[in-house]
Design a protein around this motif. Structure first.
Motif, PDB file in Angstrom:
ATOM      1  N   LEU A  85      10.527  -8.379  40.177  1.00  0.00           N
ATOM      2  CA  LEU A  85      11.602  -7.447  40.509  1.00  0.00           C
ATOM      3  C   LEU A  85      12.334  -7.076  39.229  1.00  0.00           C
ATOM      4  O   LEU A  85      12.589  -7.916  38.371  1.00  0.00           O
ATOM      5  CB  LEU A  85      12.580  -8.094  41.482  1.00  0.00           C
ATOM      6  N   ARG A  86      12.662  -5.808  39.120  1.00  0.00           N
ATOM      7  CA  ARG A  86      13.422  -5.337  37.957  1.00  0.00           C
ATOM      8  C   ARG A  86      14.448  -4.327  38.468  1.00  0.00           C
ATOM      9  O   ARG A  86      14.140  -3.148  38.611  1.00  0.00           O
ATOM     10  CB  ARG A  86      12.480  -4.720  36.930  1.00  0.00           C
ATOM     11  N   GLY A  87      15.636  -4.818  38.817  1.00  0.00           N
ATOM     12  CA  GLY A  87      16.625  -3.965  39.454  1.00  0.00           C
ATOM     13  C   GLY A  87      16.124  -3.539  40.833  1.00  0.00           C
ATOM     14  O   GLY A  87      15.732  -4.366  41.647  1.00  0.00           O
ATOM     15  N   ALA A  88      16.100  -2.231  41.083  1.00  0.00           N
ATOM     16  CA  ALA A  88      15.585  -1.719  42.353  1.00  0.00           C
ATOM     17  C   ALA A  88      14.080  -1.499  42.306  1.00  0.00           C
ATOM     18  O   ALA A  88      13.479  -1.112  43.304  1.00  0.00           O
ATOM     19  CB  ALA A  88      16.279  -0.403  42.700  1.00  0.00           C
ATOM     20  N   GLY A  89      13.473  -1.748  41.148  1.00  0.00           N
ATOM     21  CA  GLY A  89      12.045  -1.499  40.984  1.00  0.00           C
ATOM     22  C   GLY A  89      11.232  -2.764  40.789  1.00  0.00           C
ATOM     23  O   GLY A  89      11.703  -3.882  40.997  1.00  0.00           O
ATOM     24  N   VAL A  90       9.971  -2.554  40.394  1.00  0.00           N
ATOM     25  CA  VAL A  90       9.013  -3.650  40.195  1.00  0.00           C
ATOM     26  C   VAL A  90       8.216  -3.361  38.934  1.00  0.00           C
ATOM     27  O   VAL A  90       7.860  -2.205  38.664  1.00  0.00           O
ATOM     28  CB  VAL A  90       8.035  -3.755  41.395  1.00  0.00           C
ATOM     29  N   VAL A  91       7.927  -4.407  38.155  1.00  0.00           N
ATOM     30  CA  VAL A  91       7.044  -4.276  37.004  1.00  0.00           C
ATOM     31  C   VAL A  91       5.870  -5.229  37.172  1.00  0.00           C
ATOM     32  O   VAL A  91       5.967  -6.252  37.864  1.00  0.00           O
ATOM     33  CB  VAL A  91       7.768  -4.557  35.672  1.00  0.00           C
ATOM     34  N   LEU A  92       4.768  -4.877  36.527  1.00  0.00           N
ATOM     35  CA  LEU A  92       3.567  -5.714  36.529  1.00  0.00           C
ATOM     36  C   LEU A  92       3.302  -6.172  35.103  1.00  0.00           C
ATOM     37  O   LEU A  92       3.129  -5.354  34.199  1.00  0.00           O
ATOM     38  CB  LEU A  92       2.363  -4.920  37.051  1.00  0.00           C
ATOM     39  N   HIS A  93       3.275  -7.490  34.901  1.00  0.00           N
ATOM     40  CA  HIS A  93       2.940  -8.059  33.594  1.00  0.00           C
ATOM     41  C   HIS A  93       1.424  -8.212  33.482  1.00  0.00           C
ATOM     42  O   HIS A  93       0.764  -8.647  34.440  1.00  0.00           O
ATOM     43  CB  HIS A  93       3.592  -9.430  33.422  1.00  0.00           C
ATOM     44  N   ASP A  94       0.880  -7.878  32.321  1.00  0.00           N
ATOM     45  CA  ASP A  94      -0.559  -8.067  32.133  1.00  0.00           C
ATOM     46  C   ASP A  94      -0.901  -9.522  31.858  1.00  0.00           C
ATOM     47  O   ASP A  94      -2.012  -9.972  32.144  1.00  0.00           O
ATOM     48  CB  ASP A  94      -1.091  -7.166  31.007  1.00  0.00           C
ATOM     49  N   ARG A  95       0.038 -10.279  31.328  1.00  0.00           N
ATOM     50  CA  ARG A  95      -0.182 -11.690  31.010  1.00  0.00           C
ATOM     51  C   ARG A  95       1.138 -12.434  31.179  1.00  0.00           C
ATOM     52  O   ARG A  95       2.189 -11.896  30.828  1.00  0.00           O
ATOM     53  CB  ARG A  95      -0.685 -11.818  29.569  1.00  0.00           C
ATOM     54  N   ILE A  96       1.087 -13.633  31.716  1.00  0.00           N
ATOM     55  CA  ILE A  96       2.292 -14.445  31.850  1.00  0.00           C
ATOM     56  C   ILE A  96       2.052 -15.813  31.238  1.00  0.00           C
ATOM     57  O   ILE A  96       0.909 -16.285  31.144  1.00  0.00           O
ATOM     58  CB  ILE A  96       2.732 -14.595  33.322  1.00  0.00           C
TER      59      ILE A  96
END
Length: 208
Positions: free
Chosen positions: A71-82
């Motif tokens: 979750l990033r505020g009201a949106g969503v991000v996808l990480h390529d690597r964690i």
């Protein structure tokens, strides 16, 4: 590591996302049992069951994009690597945290994980996440327990960082199994995704 915004207008889970974002406690946990018979046999070859489990969990997390969404505020991000944040036992008792970079090559992963875990043993600080970094998953081993369920401390209702725990290796007939639990945020992750996660972890455990 890079992150990409998820287009909520075209995301197939947009409706589920909107539903569970409104929940007071949207996180949930699933526990299952995995087969570690081959991994136990590999101890004779010098393979660390602990680091091999961490590696296998990393394989599962990276095989399922939803487990790398945040979750990033009201949106969503996808990480390529964690990174894989693990508990590292201190020499004087208790534990510190160590962040292990994931590498799909087990030999490379194992060498770097060994170095970082050793360094964390004698560190004066806990090394906890300050809450800013979300390209991470939290992993913990409970070798004292053959548990049936696990719950975790969570910062708040928006805490969407996966928690993965595994317990004591337990003989069952001619096999050895281990309980493994994962806790996730339902706005990002459904049961189908966790089925794929556990399948990939099992595949990695059988191939290390």
């Amino acid at each position: 590591m890079a992150e990409t915004p998820v287009d909520l207008a075209t995301w197939g889970r947009a409706a589920q996302f909107a539903l569970f974002r409104g929940y007071e406690r949207p996180q949930y946990s699933i526990t299952t049992r995995l087969d570690v018979t081959r991994l136990v046999a590999r101890k004779a070859d010098g393979v660390s069951p602990y680091r091999a489990c961490v590696f296998a969990i990393g394989c599962g997390l990276h095989a399922v994009p939803e487990l790398r969404m945040r979750l990033r505020g009201a949106g969503v991000v996808l990480h390529d690597r964690i990174a894989l944040s693990v508990t590292a036992p201190r020499r004087d008792g208790g534990f510190n945290y160590a962040d292990l970079p994931f590498d799909p090559d087990f030999a490379r992963f194992d060498a770097e994980a060994t170095r970082r875990l050793k360094a964390a043993q004698d560190r004066d600080t806990l090394g906890e996440n300050d809450g800013v970094q979300d390209a991470v998953a939290y992993l913990s081993c409970l070798p004292w327990l053959d548990f049936t369920a696990v719950d975790n401390a969570l910062r708040d209702r928006d805490d969407c960082i996966p928690r993965v725990s595994w317990g004591r290796f337990t003989p069952e007939g001619d096999r050895t199994r281990v309980a493994m639990a994962i806790q996730v945020h339902h706005a990002l992750v459904d049961g189908e995704h966790l089925g794929a996660f556990f399948a990939e972890v099992q595949r990695a455990l059988d191939s290390v």
